[in-house]
Design an enzyme around this catalytic site. Structure first.
Site, PDB file in Angstrom:
ATOM      1  N   GLU A 291      -9.575   7.097   3.446  1.00 36.43           N
ATOM      2  CA  GLU A 291     -10.473   6.216   4.175  1.00 36.43           C
ATOM      3  C   GLU A 291      -9.701   4.950   4.477  1.00 36.43           C
ATOM      4  O   GLU A 291      -8.774   4.593   3.760  1.00 36.43           O
ATOM      5  CB  GLU A 291     -11.703   5.892   3.329  1.00 36.43           C
ATOM      6  CG  GLU A 291     -11.505   4.777   2.300  1.00 36.43           C
ATOM      7  CD  GLU A 291     -10.538   5.113   1.165  1.00 36.43           C
ATOM      8  OE1 GLU A 291     -10.419   6.313   0.849  1.00 36.43           O
ATOM      9  OE2 GLU A 291      -9.905   4.184   0.615  1.00 36.43           O
TER      10      GLU A 291
ATOM     11  N   SER B 267       1.765  -9.839  -0.967  1.00 33.99           N
ATOM     12  CA  SER B 267       1.456  -8.404  -0.907  1.00 33.99           C
ATOM     13  C   SER B 267       1.777  -7.788   0.448  1.00 33.99           C
ATOM     14  O   SER B 267       2.084  -6.602   0.530  1.00 33.99           O
ATOM     15  CB  SER B 267      -0.026  -8.192  -1.225  1.00 33.99           C
ATOM     16  OG  SER B 267      -0.837  -9.003  -0.386  1.00 33.99           O
TER      17      SER B 267
ATOM     18  N   LYS C 215       0.812  -1.222   0.000  1.00 39.91           N
ATOM     19  CA  LYS C 215       0.000   0.000   0.000  1.00 39.91           C
ATOM     20  C   LYS C 215       0.846   1.274   0.000  1.00 39.91           C
ATOM     21  O   LYS C 215       0.429   2.307  -0.504  1.00 39.91           O
ATOM     22  CB  LYS C 215      -0.962  -0.018   1.181  1.00 39.91           C
ATOM     23  CG  LYS C 215      -2.078  -1.029   0.978  1.00 39.91           C
ATOM     24  CD  LYS C 215      -3.268  -0.725   1.861  1.00 39.91           C
ATOM     25  CE  LYS C 215      -4.444  -1.599   1.491  1.00 39.91           C
ATOM     26  NZ  LYS C 215      -4.254  -3.005   1.895  1.00 39.91           N
TER      27      LYS C 215
HETATM   28  C1  PLP Z   1      -5.088  -4.019   1.579  1.00 44.44           C
HETATM   29  C2  PLP Z   1      -4.375  -5.276   1.294  1.00 44.44           C
HETATM   30  C3  PLP Z   1      -4.748  -6.120   0.221  1.00 44.44           C
HETATM   31  C4  PLP Z   1      -5.952  -5.866  -0.631  1.00 44.44           C
HETATM   32  O1  PLP Z   1      -5.904  -4.695  -1.388  1.00 44.44           O
HETATM   33  P1  PLP Z   1      -5.693  -4.702  -2.964  1.00 44.44           P
HETATM   34  O2  PLP Z   1      -6.028  -3.314  -3.362  1.00 44.44           O
HETATM   35  O3  PLP Z   1      -6.597  -5.728  -3.541  1.00 44.44           O
HETATM   36  O4  PLP Z   1      -4.274  -5.036  -3.215  1.00 44.44           O
HETATM   37  C5  PLP Z   1      -3.993  -7.244  -0.036  1.00 44.44           C
HETATM   38  N1  PLP Z   1      -2.923  -7.562   0.725  1.00 44.44           N
HETATM   39  C6  PLP Z   1      -2.534  -6.788   1.772  1.00 44.44           C
HETATM   40  C7  PLP Z   1      -1.357  -7.205   2.561  1.00 44.44           C
HETATM   41  C8  PLP Z   1      -3.242  -5.627   2.094  1.00 44.44           C
HETATM   42  O5  PLP Z   1      -2.853  -4.872   3.129  1.00 44.44           O
END
Ligand code: PLP
Length: 419
Positions: free
Chosen positions: A108, A376, A86
């Site tokens: 948000e 992610s 993010k």
């Molecule tokens: C917020 C988040 C997501 C989901 O958000 P996307 O916009 O779909 O990437 C996925 N993995 C993690 C670790 C997150 O913090």
């Protein structure tokens, strides 16, 4: 890029008249920034020194051996500063806001991960930061609220509606409609009214660009890239250099939750509960209930617990370029434990959905191929969710002891001596 804000029939700019001008201003400023070498150079420097890019690309050799199929690689996006992808988007948009002369940033947040990244980016770039968060989420996500406040952000608990993410989005929109002269609205996923899906994808495409380079450097023959899909920002960023090619396979993992019924999951692209709709300024696929209202969703991972999906992913899903699969809570937890045990790597619960899907694909693919999963985020943030699952008794005892320790007054030092 979108065409006039659309990806096939999805996307667009469905906002109140008053917000058309700031969105047009943003579109122009974004194009100007990306064409300005000075902006790009500053972004590159922040990516390297603040975020810690490039993030590593790990050959999961032990996991590969146990799985017995294609070679599994992990794009270690969770090693980025603040623990997830993010921050790539937050720092990009915050830099853009500063270039536009904005003094204030609003955002948000649901579980708090986007709020955290935004608060950190604003602290670094000297911008005032206000984070709207449903009152229910504020209560549930105190560790993230505490970190946002340490970064100097003001967290506003939203008390309207059901007091969760969608209500926080409404409140942020309301703020922006009266404050855009000096305020940027920093949207956290690849959705919302145009040009946000293009902006967020562009800032997140650093994941895919690095991955393409890491694939080349190792000479891999890639079968598939796998990412989890909430709003879709890590997925579209990871996939972005490959969407116009015919290979490798691109696979998005949605939250299968606890079952296939309405309200039991967050499956928008497979399943039968989603339909076309317009919400929060964009047209896409949304989960709806029998009355046509936006449905409740359910997932063990807060980041995938969302009724909509970014318009570009919806379009690429319909065209067949991106395949979607759903992963139940239990399978995600199993994959989380598997990668921790075999590789010493702790996936975030969201990312563990991609991990589970990647293991499935790798198992069926030839050994000379590679399957790459985007981790992610890292799993440290999930300790309050995973501990009650994996070690319920010990965790309960720990929390009780912590509370007793606090209430006995031992070990509490007053910060700065003034409070
Ligand atoms: C917020 C988040 C997501 C989901 O958000 P996307 O916009 O779909 O990437 C996925 N993995 C993690 C670790 C997150 O913090």
């Amino acid at each position: 890029m979108s065409e006039n804000g659309y990806f096939s029939r999805f996307g667009g700019r469905y906002v109140a008249e008053i917000l058309r001008r700031p969105l047009e201003e943003l579109e122009t400023a974004f194009a100007g920034a990306m064409a300005d070498p000075a902006f790009v150079a500053e972004l590159e420097e922040l990516r390297a020194d603040f975020i810690g890019r490039p993030t590593p690309f790990l050959y999961a050799e032990n996991a590969t051996r146990e799985t017995g199929g294609a070679r599994i690689y992990v794009k270690m996006e969770g090693l980025a500063h603040t623990g997830a992808h993010k921050i790539n988007n937050a720092i990009g948009q915050a830099l853009l806001a500063r270039r536009m002369g904005k003094k204030r940033v609003i955002a948000e947040t649901g579980a708090g991960q986007h709020g955290l990244a935004t608060a950190s980016a604003c602290a670094k770039l000297g911008l005032e930061c206000v984070v709207y968060m449903g009152e229910v989420d504020v209560r549930r996500q105190q560790p993230n609220v505490a970190s946002m406040e340490l970064y100097g952000a003001r967290v506003v608990a939203v008390t309207s509606g059901s007091r969760v993410l969608k209500d926080a989005i409404n409140e942020a929109m309301r703020d922006w409609a009266s404050s855009f002269a000096d305020t940027h609205y920093l949207i956290g996923s690849a959705l919302g009214p145009a040009p946000f899906p293009d902006i967020v994808r562009t800032f997140q495409s650093v994941i895919g660009t690095e991955t393409a380079e890491q694939i080349r450097a190792r000479g891999l023959d890639v079968e598939a890239l796998v990412a989890c899909v909430g709003g879709g920002s890590n997925a579209i960023g990871f996939f972005s250099p490959f969407t116009t090619l015919s290979s490798p396979r691109l696979i998005g993992a949605e939250a299968g939750g606890v079952g296939p019924g309405v309200g039991e999951n967050a499956v928008r692209m497979t399943g039968t509960a989603a339909s076309d709709g317009i919400l929060q300024g964009y047209k896409s696929r949304f989960l709806v209930d029998a009355d046509g209202q936006v449905a409740e969703t359910r997932s063990i991972s807060a980041g995938l617990d969302y009724p909509g999906i970014g318009p570009e992913l919806a379009a690429l899903g319909e065209s067949g370029r991106i395949e979607f699969t759903s992963v139940p809570d239990a399978a995600a937890l199993e994959a989380l434990a598997f990668f921790a045990r075999t590789e010493g790597v702790l996936f975030a619960l969201e990312s563990a959905h991609a991990g589970a899907a990647a293991l499935e694909v790798a198992r069926r693919a030839p050994k000379d191929k590679a399957v790459i999963v985007n981790m992610s985020g890292r799993g440290d943030k999930d300790i309050f969710i995973t501990s009650p699952v994996f070690r319920p008794e010990e965790w309960r005892r720990f929390l009780r002891a912590e509370l007793e320790r606090l209430e006995s007054g031992v070990d509490i030092h007053v910060f700065g001596g003034s409070r």
